[in-house]
Design a protein around this motif. Sequence first.
Motif, mmCIF file in Angstrom:
data_model
loop_
_atom_site.group_PDB
_atom_site.id
_atom_site.type_symbol
_atom_site.label_atom_id
_atom_site.label_comp_id
_atom_site.label_asym_id
_atom_site.label_seq_id
_atom_site.Cartn_x
_atom_site.Cartn_y
_atom_site.Cartn_z
ATOM 1 N N THR A 192 5.291 3.723 12.470
ATOM 2 C CA THR A 192 4.645 3.516 10.926
ATOM 3 C C THR A 192 3.249 3.239 10.876
ATOM 4 O O THR A 192 2.394 3.646 10.052
ATOM 5 C CB THR A 192 5.322 2.092 10.483
ATOM 6 N N LYS A 193 2.597 2.524 11.968
ATOM 7 C CA LYS A 193 1.188 2.382 11.941
ATOM 8 C C LYS A 193 0.346 3.545 11.941
ATOM 9 O O LYS A 193 -0.807 3.726 11.417
ATOM 10 C CB LYS A 193 0.816 1.228 12.966
ATOM 11 N N ALA A 194 0.905 4.439 12.838
ATOM 12 C CA ALA A 194 0.081 5.561 13.282
ATOM 13 C C ALA A 194 -0.044 6.582 11.880
ATOM 14 O O ALA A 194 -1.018 7.247 11.631
ATOM 15 C CB ALA A 194 0.599 6.180 14.233
ATOM 16 N N ALA A 195 1.029 6.596 11.187
ATOM 17 C CA ALA A 195 1.155 7.480 9.990
ATOM 18 C C ALA A 195 0.614 7.109 8.824
ATOM 19 O O ALA A 195 0.919 7.786 7.559
ATOM 20 C CB ALA A 195 2.799 7.916 9.714
ATOM 21 N N THR A 196 0.355 5.811 8.661
ATOM 22 C CA THR A 196 -0.295 5.096 7.539
ATOM 23 C C THR A 196 -1.498 4.518 7.703
ATOM 24 O O THR A 196 -2.338 4.703 8.983
ATOM 25 C CB THR A 196 0.619 4.242 7.032
ATOM 26 N N ASP A 197 -2.161 4.094 6.663
ATOM 27 C CA ASP A 197 -3.579 3.503 6.598
ATOM 28 C C ASP A 197 -3.533 2.101 7.585
ATOM 29 O O ASP A 197 -4.628 1.586 7.737
ATOM 30 C CB ASP A 197 -3.903 3.126 5.133
ATOM 31 N N ASP A 212 0.796 -1.052 -0.193
ATOM 32 C CA ASP A 212 0.008 0.040 -0.005
ATOM 33 C C ASP A 212 0.825 1.106 0.057
ATOM 34 O O ASP A 212 0.602 2.238 0.584
ATOM 35 C CB ASP A 212 -0.998 0.001 1.085
ATOM 36 N N GLY A 213 1.977 1.264 -0.774
ATOM 37 C CA GLY A 213 2.771 2.305 -0.728
ATOM 38 C C GLY A 213 3.704 2.584 0.312
ATOM 39 O O GLY A 213 4.618 3.612 0.485
ATOM 40 N N ILE A 214 3.936 1.603 1.274
ATOM 41 C CA ILE A 214 4.805 1.739 2.436
ATOM 42 C C ILE A 214 6.060 0.653 2.245
ATOM 43 O O ILE A 214 5.860 -0.312 2.110
ATOM 44 C CB ILE A 214 3.974 1.330 3.776
ATOM 45 N N SER A 215 7.360 1.214 2.266
ATOM 46 C CA SER A 215 8.525 0.506 2.044
ATOM 47 C C SER A 215 8.504 -0.272 3.630
ATOM 48 O O SER A 215 8.809 0.257 4.486
ATOM 49 C CB SER A 215 9.632 1.384 1.909
#
Length: 204
Positions: free
Chosen positions: A162-167, A140-143
Motif C-alpha cells: 500500500t505504501k509503495a503504490a500510493t502517496d 487521501d483516496g485510500i481505503s
Amino acid sequence: MFTGLVEEKGRVVALSRGGLARLVVEAGRLAGGVEVGDSVAVNGVCLTVAERSGKELLFGVMPETLRRTALGDLSEGRAVNLERALEAGGRLGGHIVQGHVDGVGEVVSIRPEGEAEIWEFSAPGSVLRYVVEKGSICVDGISLTVVSVGGESFSVSILPQTKAATDLSEIGVGTKVNLEADVMGKYVERLLAPYLEKGFERSI
C-alpha cells in the motif's frame, strides 16, 4: 462512486490558482482510460476531467474545494493518488467512497510494526464521530481499516504494498491529508436522528 483502491500514483505538473484553479496531473497509464467529462478521484477528491493531453489530465478546482480539502497544499512534483469512478458490475474491493471530503487531517506519527507501519492521523471531531475500530476510512483516496480511535486521532496499519503504490511513500509527519468517513455511518445517524431527538431508545 469510488472504492478507495488507488489505480495509479500520479504527479502534479502544475496548480495555478485564480477564480477557478487549474490542476494538471501526469496520470500515467490511467490517462488512456479517461475521457473529458469523466470523474477521477485525486487524493480522494472527486474531480471532473476538463482536458486530456497525452498522459496529462487537467481539472478545474473550485475555491470551495481548495478551502475544504488539502489540494491547496499540493505543489509541482507531488505524488497524488488516482482512481477512476467505479464501473457498474465492478469489484468493490475497498469500501463505498464518494469523493466528498469530510475534513482535513494530519500525519501525527509513523512507527514500524513488523513489516507493516502504524500511521496515526489527527482528525476533526466532525470526522472522528464516524470512525470506529475495524471500520473503514478513506485517507487521501485510500481505503484503510481503522486500528484504533482516540480523542483527537485514529490509527491504521499500512502494508508495504500500500505504501509503495500510493502517496504514503513520499509524505511524512506534518503532511495534511483528505479524510472521508464511511458514508454508512452518516446515513445511520441521519435516520436515527428523529428518534434520538424525541428521547426514544432504539435497540440496534
